[in-house]
Scaffold this active site. Structure first.
Site: not given
Length: 234
Positions: A54, A56, A82, A88, A91, A125
């Site tokens: 991605c 990011e 957009r 996500c 990321c 985590y």
């Protein structure tokens, strides 16, 4: 929380780069990130059926290549108008592990909002070997007091600040960040705060301090537990 001027520049950079995309289906999202030196780094995603990264994640690599150190703000935007898009799950996990004090721009009904990465991925985590460099944020009006050592404590709510080395970052300030250390973090209920615990000077009161704290944390409940953070500049 509403974006600061520096964070708006991050959003604008991501959206401007995204507006140049659209002709290549392999690159459809742009991201931008701000480091503690005030530099903005940008990149685009690499879409591929094997799981290309991605935008990011690409911008994390771009920032690392520029020796950026810890990042303090991130935004991503999509092609074809957009606009701002949230990260996500993968990321979010990477950001949390490598840049745990990052603020991420997300869309909302009232426009862009900045969210701490820890709040975008609760009960998660933590990768124990990431060795992330930590950031302690301050309003820029405290720069001289922190730099001179006359301000050595701060009260925070829901900021998850650990003890240890940290970069002291002053929001919307062109002056260089400072290096220091968080010496101790002690948690108290609001009704347990005392002038001694707040390190108040003569003439100041707990009630006045809490009123000021509520201006910074308007959602803070009456039964909140806050952290008194002691620190020093190296």
């Amino acid at each position: 929380m509403q974006p600061l001027q520096s964070e708006l520049r991050v959003i604008e950079t991501a959206e401007a780069l995204a507006s140049t995309l659209g002709g290549d289906p392999n690159h459809t999202v742009a991201a931008a990130a701000l480091d503690t030196q005030g530099r903005i780094h940008s990149a685009v995603n690499v879409h591929h059926f094997t799981g290309g990264p991605c935008a990011e994640l690409v911008v994390l690599g771009v920032a690392a290549a520029a020796n950026a150190g810890p990042l303090v703000a991130m935004a991503a935007a999509g092609d074809r108008s957009r606009g701002l898009i949230p990260p996500c799950g993968r990321c979010r996990q990477v950001m949390l592990d490598l840049h745990p004090d990052l603020l991420v721009a997300v869309p909302s009904d009232v426009g862009p909002q900045m969210q701490p990465i820890a709040k975008l991925l609760p009960d998660t985590y933590f990768f124990p070997d990431s060795d992330a460099e930590r950031v302690l944020r301050f309003n820029r009006r405290y720069y001289e007091a922190v730099a001179e050592g006359t301000k050595t404590s701060s009260v925070r709510w829901e900021e998850l600040i650990p003890s240890g080395p940290a970069i002291f970052y002053f929001e919307d300030d062109d002056r260089p960040a400072l290096k220091g250390e968080v010496l101790a973090v002690n948690r108290y209920r609001l009704d347990e705060l005392t002038p001694e615990r707040l390190r108040l000077s003569d003439g100041d009161t707990v009630e006045r301090y809490i009123r000021g704290l509520r201006q910074h944390y308007p959602a803070m409940p009456d039964d909140a537990r806050v952290d008194v953070v002691d620190f020093e500049v190296r």
